[in-house]
Structure formats: C-alpha cells, structure tokens
Design a protein around this motif. Structure first.
Motif, PDB file in Angstrom:
ATOM      1  N   ALA A  55       0.823  -1.207   0.000  1.00  0.00           N
ATOM      2  CA  ALA A  55       0.000   0.000   0.000  1.00  0.00           C
ATOM      3  C   ALA A  55       0.856   1.256   0.000  1.00  0.00           C
ATOM      4  N   PHE A  56       0.415   2.262  -0.741  1.00  0.00           N
ATOM      5  CA  PHE A  56       1.142   3.530  -0.844  1.00  0.00           C
ATOM      6  C   PHE A  56       0.131   4.628  -1.147  1.00  0.00           C
ATOM      7  N   LYS A  76       0.907  -7.699  -9.082  1.00  0.00           N
ATOM      8  CA  LYS A  76      -0.126  -7.074  -9.897  1.00  0.00           C
ATOM      9  C   LYS A  76      -0.562  -5.798  -9.191  1.00  0.00           C
ATOM     10  N   VAL A  77      -0.821  -4.756  -9.972  1.00  0.00           N
ATOM     11  CA  VAL A  77      -1.179  -3.466  -9.397  1.00  0.00           C
ATOM     12  C   VAL A  77      -2.583  -3.074  -9.842  1.00  0.00           C
ATOM     13  N   LEU A  78      -3.339  -2.482  -8.925  1.00  0.00           N
ATOM     14  CA  LEU A  78      -4.675  -1.995  -9.244  1.00  0.00           C
ATOM     15  C   LEU A  78      -4.558  -0.627  -9.908  1.00  0.00           C
ATOM     16  N   ILE A  79      -5.137  -0.497 -11.112  1.00  0.00           N
ATOM     17  CA  ILE A  79      -5.100   0.758 -11.864  1.00  0.00           C
ATOM     18  C   ILE A  79      -6.510   1.076 -12.334  1.00  0.00           C
ATOM     19  N   ALA A 133      -0.449  -4.641  -5.391  1.00  0.00           N
ATOM     20  CA  ALA A 133      -0.091  -3.276  -5.012  1.00  0.00           C
ATOM     21  C   ALA A 133      -1.266  -2.348  -5.299  1.00  0.00           C
ATOM     22  N   SER A 134      -1.516  -1.430  -4.384  1.00  0.00           N
ATOM     23  CA  SER A 134      -2.642  -0.519  -4.555  1.00  0.00           C
ATOM     24  C   SER A 134      -2.430   0.746  -3.734  1.00  0.00           C
ATOM     25  N   THR A 135      -2.973   1.856  -4.233  1.00  0.00           N
ATOM     26  CA  THR A 135      -3.004   3.054  -3.415  1.00  0.00           C
ATOM     27  C   THR A 135      -3.954   2.811  -2.250  1.00  0.00           C
ATOM     28  N   PRO A 159      -1.260 -10.011   4.690  1.00  0.00           N
ATOM     29  CA  PRO A 159      -0.899  -8.776   5.394  1.00  0.00           C
ATOM     30  C   PRO A 159      -0.779  -7.580   4.455  1.00  0.00           C
ATOM     31  N   ILE A 160      -1.015  -6.405   5.011  1.00  0.00           N
ATOM     32  CA  ILE A 160      -0.797  -5.148   4.288  1.00  0.00           C
ATOM     33  C   ILE A 160       0.602  -4.652   4.631  1.00  0.00           C
TER      34      ILE A 160
END
Length: 238
Positions: A55-56, A76-79, A133-135, A159-160
């Motif tokens: 998370a970022f 994999k990233v959420l976009i 990965a996600s904001t 876990p985050i």
C-alpha cells in the motif's frame, strides 16, 4: 478543439507511446538515484510474508514498480479504468508488473467503476501467489486511507505492507493528490515501518481502527522517506 485533444489522447498509439516513454524514464530515475532502505534488511523481513498487499499514497506511486527486484516477486497493481489509467497500465506492464483494472473506492461508484470485479481479481491474485499493489487512499481524498484495502486484507488473509518511496529531485504537480514526478541523478529512499494484519472476523470497529492505523503508518513512512533524501519539509506538503 477539446474533443480533438480528447480523441488524440485516447488513441492507442498515443497511449502506448506515452506509456513506453514513461516506463523508460522511470527506469532511468531508478538507475540514477542511490536508494537507501529502511529497515536495511527490508526484503529479508518482507519475503517470508508474501504474497502481501503493498500500500502507498496516490501521487507518490511512480517509483513503486521497482519494489520488484527479483523474478520471483510476482506483482499485480490496481489501476483505474480512467483514461489516465491507460498510460499507467502500459508503463507498469513495460516494467514487468501485471495490472488489474478497476477502482479501489468502496463508495457509491464502486460498481460503476468496476470495483467488484477488481476486488475479486485481487483476492484471486493473492490466492495464486501474486503480491498486489494498490493506493491506500481513494480518488479526490488524498492521504485518507479507504476501507477497500482493509477489506481486501480481511477477505484474503494476507498482510498489508505500507511503504513510501521518495527521491531528492522531483517535480510536484498542483493537483488533488500533489502528484510527484521523480527525477534522475539524486538520492532515493524506500521506507517500510510495520505490516498490518486484518483478522478474518474483524468487525466494523476493528476495521476502522486498522484503517486509521494504516493512515498513520503511511504518513510516517512518507515523512521518513523525504527526511532521508534531505527534503523533510516536503512530506508535510504532500
């Protein structure tokens, strides 16, 4: 004129060109900034806990593809499905990151923005051994962690891992999330403080407490990252 510009930006060749150039520019930034890590053995600590949810904050995301340092780090990233998301998706894939398209917002636009399908795909990705990965914050509410990522951790049992990356040289845009465009030939920092585990039986009160905890950790990680690259005043204005 606005319609013409919108059509040009939506064209496949423009999106692919911008995505390619962005990816190669970010690669240059990564290679020409000397990065420090806090803690120094961050990868030794994180790897046994993978797959995990990384998370970022929005606007601080451009360098995040480079947390993947080994072929075994499958990510994999959420976009978002927004037009701007196309550039980000092409750049991410160019940098070896898989993409999941949809919204992390669990508000009124959750269904309209493809949130349900994206959420299920993230749960499946984690079950299949991919990091996700996600904001942590949702659009237009910068530095306010949403419940979506907490729900994902509860549902998946993973876990985050909140973290922040900063460079000493950058351009900051005057938009809602104060997007930071990292620049080459400077110093960089990656900071991770602690992981967050969401119990499978977490109730609304527990989830809210963990959401606030995530917010606190991300703000502190961001503050430390900027301090390490000699720009301590920037974290407060992020």
């Amino acid at each position: 004129m606005k319609k013409l510009l919108r059509n040009v930006l939506r064209s496949t060749w423009v999106q692919r060109t911008v995505g390619f150039v962005a990816a190669e520019f970010l690669r240059l930034v990564w290679l020409t900034n000397k990065f420090s890590f806090e803690p120094a053995n961050v990868y030794e600590l994180v790897e046994p806990q993978q797959p995990a949810i990384f998370a970022f904050w929005h606007g601080q995301h451009f360098m995040t593809p480079f947390i993947k340092t080994k072929p075994s780090h499958r990510v994999k990233v959420l976009i978002s499905r927004h037009r701007d998301g196309e550039f980000n998706a092409i750049a991410a894939e160019r940098l070896g990151i898989g993409t999941i398209r949809g919204s992390g917002d669990h508000g009124s636009a959750f269904y309209r923005k493809g949130g349900v399908g994206a959420f299920k795909e993230m749960v499946r990705a984690l079950a299949d051994g991919y990091n996700v990965a996600s904001t942590a914050d949702v659009p237009k509410r910068a530095r306010v962690a949403g419940l979506g990522i907490i729900m994902l951790a509860r549902e998946s049992g993973r876990p985050i891992m909140p973290f922040a990356m900063a460079t000493s040289r950058f351009i900051r845009l005057n938009n809602w999330d104060r997007t930071t465009i990292n620049l080459p030939f400077g110093r960089g920092a990656l900071v991770g403080i602690e992981s967050i585990v969401v119990p499978a039986d977490a109730d609304a009160d527990t989830m809210e407490k963990l959401r606030l905890r995530l917010e606190i950790i991300l703000n502190e990680a961001t503050r430390r990252a900027y301090a390490q690259v000699g720009r301590p005043e920037e974290a407060a204005h992020g």
